[in-house]
Design an enzyme around this catalytic site. Structure first.
Site, PDB file in Angstrom:
ATOM      1  N   ALA A  51      -1.803  49.115  32.292  1.00  0.00           N
ATOM      2  CA  ALA A  51      -0.496  48.514  32.561  1.00  0.00           C
ATOM      3  C   ALA A  51       0.651  49.485  32.278  1.00  0.00           C
ATOM      4  CB  ALA A  51      -0.350  47.237  31.728  1.00  0.00           C
ATOM      5  N   GLY A  97       0.665  52.706  31.220  1.00  0.00           N
ATOM      6  CA  GLY A  97       0.479  54.062  31.746  1.00  0.00           C
ATOM      7  C   GLY A  97       0.794  54.131  33.235  1.00  0.00           C
ATOM      8  N   LYS A 142      -5.676  51.782  25.145  1.00  0.00           N
ATOM      9  CA  LYS A 142      -5.550  50.978  23.924  1.00  0.00           C
ATOM     10  C   LYS A 142      -5.931  51.890  22.747  1.00  0.00           C
ATOM     11  CE  LYS A 142      -4.818  46.660  25.426  1.00  0.00           C
ATOM     12  NZ  LYS A 142      -3.707  45.806  24.966  1.00  0.00           N
ATOM     13  N   ALA A 161       4.729  45.666  30.338  1.00  0.00           N
ATOM     14  CA  ALA A 161       4.049  45.715  31.636  1.00  0.00           C
ATOM     15  C   ALA A 161       2.707  45.013  31.547  1.00  0.00           C
ATOM     16  CB  ALA A 161       3.842  47.166  32.047  1.00  0.00           C
ATOM     17  N   LYS A 207       7.344  50.092  13.985  1.00  0.00           N
ATOM     18  CA  LYS A 207       6.842  49.190  15.036  1.00  0.00           C
ATOM     19  C   LYS A 207       5.538  48.532  14.594  1.00  0.00           C
ATOM     20  CE  LYS A 207       6.273  48.386  19.891  1.00  0.00           C
ATOM     21  NZ  LYS A 207       5.695  48.775  21.152  1.00  0.00           N
ATOM     22  N   ASN A 249       4.739  44.599  14.280  1.00  0.00           N
ATOM     23  CA  ASN A 249       3.574  44.010  14.952  1.00  0.00           C
ATOM     24  C   ASN A 249       2.622  43.352  13.950  1.00  0.00           C
ATOM     25  OD1 ASN A 249       3.509  46.720  17.340  1.00  0.00           O
ATOM     26  ND2 ASN A 249       4.191  44.639  17.688  1.00  0.00           N
ATOM     27  N   ASN A 265       8.214  35.288  24.512  1.00  0.00           N
ATOM     28  CA  ASN A 265       6.933  35.983  24.807  1.00  0.00           C
ATOM     29  C   ASN A 265       5.793  35.488  23.934  1.00  0.00           C
ATOM     30  OD1 ASN A 265       8.624  37.650  26.192  1.00  0.00           O
ATOM     31  ND2 ASN A 265       7.928  39.546  25.235  1.00  0.00           N
ATOM     32  N   ASN A 313       2.765  37.286  22.194  1.00  0.00           N
ATOM     33  CA  ASN A 313       2.563  38.712  21.894  1.00  0.00           C
ATOM     34  C   ASN A 313       1.294  39.258  22.546  1.00  0.00           C
ATOM     35  OD1 ASN A 313       0.274  39.143  19.851  1.00  0.00           O
ATOM     36  ND2 ASN A 313       1.360  37.375  19.012  1.00  0.00           N
ATOM     37  N   GLU A 363      -5.950  45.237  18.973  1.00  0.00           N
ATOM     38  CA  GLU A 363      -5.660  46.500  18.274  1.00  0.00           C
ATOM     39  C   GLU A 363      -5.430  46.256  16.778  1.00  0.00           C
ATOM     40  OE1 GLU A 363      -3.686  49.467  21.453  1.00  0.00           O
ATOM     41  OE2 GLU A 363      -2.413  47.735  21.065  1.00  0.00           O
TER      42      GLU A 363
HETATM   43  N1  LIG Z   1       1.543  46.848  28.209  1.00  0.00           N
HETATM   44  C1  LIG Z   1       2.677  46.932  27.526  1.00  0.00           C
HETATM   45  O1  LIG Z   1       3.685  46.302  27.869  1.00  0.00           O
HETATM   46  C2  LIG Z   1       2.781  47.811  26.314  1.00  0.00           C
HETATM   47  C3  LIG Z   1       1.676  48.447  25.797  1.00  0.00           C
HETATM   48  N2  LIG Z   1       1.803  49.256  24.694  1.00  0.00           N
HETATM   49  C4  LIG Z   1       0.652  49.928  24.131  1.00  0.00           C
HETATM   50  O2  LIG Z   1       0.157  50.848  25.105  1.00  0.00           O
HETATM   51  C5  LIG Z   1      -1.269  50.954  25.016  1.00  0.00           C
HETATM   52  C6  LIG Z   1      -1.881  50.581  26.359  1.00  0.00           C
HETATM   53  O3  LIG Z   1      -1.600  49.217  26.632  1.00  0.00           O
HETATM   54  P1  LIG Z   1      -1.838  48.557  28.067  1.00  0.00           P
HETATM   55  O4  LIG Z   1      -1.397  49.479  29.132  1.00  0.00           O
HETATM   56  O5  LIG Z   1      -1.263  47.209  27.987  1.00  0.00           O
HETATM   57  O6  LIG Z   1      -3.432  48.460  28.086  1.00  0.00           O
HETATM   58  P2  LIG Z   1      -4.414  48.435  29.330  1.00  0.00           P
HETATM   59  O7  LIG Z   1      -5.705  47.920  28.839  1.00  0.00           O
HETATM   60  O8  LIG Z   1      -3.754  47.763  30.494  1.00  0.00           O
HETATM   61  O9  LIG Z   1      -4.545  49.982  29.722  1.00  0.00           O
HETATM   62  C7  LIG Z   1      -5.391  50.894  29.117  1.00  0.00           C
HETATM   63  C8  LIG Z   1      -6.189  51.566  30.229  1.00  0.00           C
HETATM   64  O10 LIG Z   1      -6.878  52.668  29.705  1.00  0.00           O
HETATM   65  C9  LIG Z   1      -8.068  52.819  30.475  1.00  0.00           C
HETATM   66  N3  LIG Z   1      -8.999  53.655  29.716  1.00  0.00           N
HETATM   67  C10 LIG Z   1      -9.642  53.372  28.562  1.00  0.00           C
HETATM   68  N4  LIG Z   1     -10.405  54.421  28.186  1.00  0.00           N
HETATM   69  C11 LIG Z   1     -10.225  55.381  29.133  1.00  0.00           C
HETATM   70  C12 LIG Z   1     -10.747  56.680  29.301  1.00  0.00           C
HETATM   71  N5  LIG Z   1     -11.624  57.210  28.427  1.00  0.00           N
HETATM   72  N6  LIG Z   1     -10.363  57.391  30.380  1.00  0.00           N
HETATM   73  C13 LIG Z   1      -9.495  56.857  31.284  1.00  0.00           C
HETATM   74  N7  LIG Z   1      -8.970  55.627  31.174  1.00  0.00           N
HETATM   75  C14 LIG Z   1      -9.323  54.894  30.100  1.00  0.00           C
HETATM   76  C15 LIG Z   1      -8.550  51.389  30.643  1.00  0.00           C
HETATM   77  O11 LIG Z   1      -9.429  51.301  31.730  1.00  0.00           O
HETATM   78  C16 LIG Z   1      -7.233  50.641  30.845  1.00  0.00           C
HETATM   79  O12 LIG Z   1      -6.972  50.480  32.231  1.00  0.00           O
HETATM   80  C17 LIG Z   1      -1.665  50.020  23.861  1.00  0.00           C
HETATM   81  O13 LIG Z   1      -1.712  50.735  22.669  1.00  0.00           O
HETATM   82  C18 LIG Z   1      -0.527  49.006  23.827  1.00  0.00           C
HETATM   83  O14 LIG Z   1      -0.388  48.381  22.570  1.00  0.00           O
HETATM   84  C19 LIG Z   1       3.014  49.485  24.100  1.00  0.00           C
HETATM   85  C20 LIG Z   1       4.123  48.875  24.571  1.00  0.00           C
HETATM   86  C21 LIG Z   1       4.111  47.979  25.696  1.00  0.00           C
HETATM   87  C1  LIG Z   2       7.392  43.454  20.501  1.00  0.00           C
HETATM   88  C2  LIG Z   2       6.154  42.575  20.603  1.00  0.00           C
HETATM   89  C3  LIG Z   2       5.960  41.816  19.322  1.00  0.00           C
HETATM   90  C4  LIG Z   2       6.487  41.653  21.742  1.00  0.00           C
HETATM   91  O1  LIG Z   2       5.666  40.568  21.844  1.00  0.00           O
HETATM   92  C5  LIG Z   2       4.966  43.463  20.829  1.00  0.00           C
HETATM   93  O2  LIG Z   2       5.050  44.652  20.577  1.00  0.00           O
HETATM   94  C6  LIG Z   2       3.656  42.971  21.268  1.00  0.00           C
HETATM   95  O3  LIG Z   2       3.552  41.876  21.778  1.00  0.00           O
HETATM   96  O4  LIG Z   2       2.692  43.744  21.096  1.00  0.00           O
END
Ligand SMILES: NC(=O)C1=CN([C@@H]2O[C@H](COP(=O)(O)OP(=O)(O)OC[C@H]3O[C@@H](n4cnc5c(N)ncnc54)[C@H](O)[C@@H]3O)[C@@H](O)[C@H]2O)C=CC1
Ligand SMILES: CC(C)(CO)C(=O)C(=O)O
Length: 305
Positions: free
Chosen positions: A10, A12, A74, A123, A179, A183, A246, A248, A261
């Protein structure tokens, strides 16, 4: 600048897609069926913008090194992702935009040059090839653990040009901890009770419990030498207000049957407490309850059946 997104899910894909739209040479590294769909139809970003973006995507690690790798798996996949990309990570700038404590240390361990980051953009992956940009937030990046240099400024400028509001900090480790501490209260309590973030500030029992969790995290961070630009308690109240409607991300992971996580949020706070002889009873309990919920969620007797 040549940029690889390692872990194109999402967040990335959102970053990669917006950078590609701004003319940056981007390669998304992820998994099928998302990658296959991007190859066939392009990447669609919906929500705050509605665009179909042509961007290169692959499931394998290329041989050629980029200028920057953005790590966005993740937190529980960080080690595997970095190990699979060891040859291109070594001596390359790697920016983590993940949640949790410890991602940047793993980058350093495999020989990468670490940039830390946090983002409040939101996202979700709606379906393969389609990302919804749900909330426009800010991103803070900095040389890890502390300091700054020209490259970090260049990356921030690139992100800003792509429409991702980005600031730099000389104390990124402080932001990462702040952060994680926020969380550790919102995500755990919200997940255990399955409630929207806003309820934590509207309910006196939850609010006082959450504030104690924040204070416990702060005590442990401070004893470990972490300093904050903005106190986590202030960030906690801001976050509750800004995200009151939201559910979380930890709760959403639980609902989707995905791993959470928790080990890299509450689990890390407990671990760092041990390094400085501080107990973390609140974080330990919340960690255990979320771990239990991960294990029990598929059991029908949970609902008394
Ligand atoms: N989605 C969001 O709105 C936000 C996410 N984050 C943080 O960002 C990180 C990612 O979150 P999301 O994008 O939501 O997770 P996600 O699960 O949508 O994306 C992670 C992606 O990494 C891929 N992946 C895993 N291992 C892999 C590898 N070895 N090689 C290639 N691809 C690989 C997975 O297939 C998956 O599509 C987490 O730590 C999350 O807490 C932080 C702020 C906002
Ligand atoms: C900021 C917050 C708490 C928003 O829900 C969040 O970082 C999450 O859901 O992982």
């Amino acid at each position: 600048m040549k940029v690889y997104i390692l872990g194109a899910g999402a967040i990335g894909s959102l970053f990669g897609g917006l950078l590609a739209k701004a003319g940056v040479d981007v390669l998304l590294i992820g998994r099928d069926p998302h990658v296959k769909s991007i190859g066939e139809r392009g990447l669609v970003i919906k929500g705050i913008i509605n665009e179909e973006i042509r961007v290169n995507a692959t499931t394998s690690i290329p041989k050629e090194k980029p200028d920057l790798i953005i790590l966005s798996t993740k937190a529980y996949s960080t080690e595997d992702a970095l190990n699979s990309a060891k040859d291109i990570v070594r001596e390359t700038w790697v920016l983590s935009i993940q949640n949790g404590i410890g991602n940047e240390d793993k980058i350093l361990r495999v020989g990468g040059k670490a940039i830390g980051g946090i983002t409040t953009n939101g996202a979700i992956l709606k379906e393969p090839g389609i990302v919804e940009w749900k909330g426009k937030g800010i991103t803070i990046i900095g040389l890890y653990p502390q300091g700054h240099n020209e490259f970090v400024e260049e990356v921030a400028e690139l992100f800003n040009k792509a429409g991702l509001e980005t600031h730099t900090s000389d104390n990124i480790i402080g932001w990462i901890w702040a952060k994680a501490i926020v969380n550790s209260a919102i995500n755990t309590i919200g997940s255990i009770l399955e409630i929207k973030n806003g309820l934590i500030k509207d309910n006196q029992y939850l609010l006082s419990a959450a504030m104690e969790v924040i204070k416990e995290g702060c005590r442990i961070a401070l004893q470990n030498g972490i300093e904050f630009e903005v106190p986590p308690m202030e960030l906690f109240f801001q976050t509750l207000e800004q995200t009151k409607d939201n559910y979380n991300s930890m709760l959403q992971d639980l609902w989707r049957g995905k791993r959470t996580e928790i080990d890299y949020i509450s689990g890390k706070i407990v671990e760092y407490g041990k390094y400085v002889n501080l107990e973390a009873p609140m974080n330990s309990l919340l960690w255990a309850l979320v771990k239990a919920k991960e294990e029990l969620r598929n059991n029908v007797w949970r609902k008394g059946k």
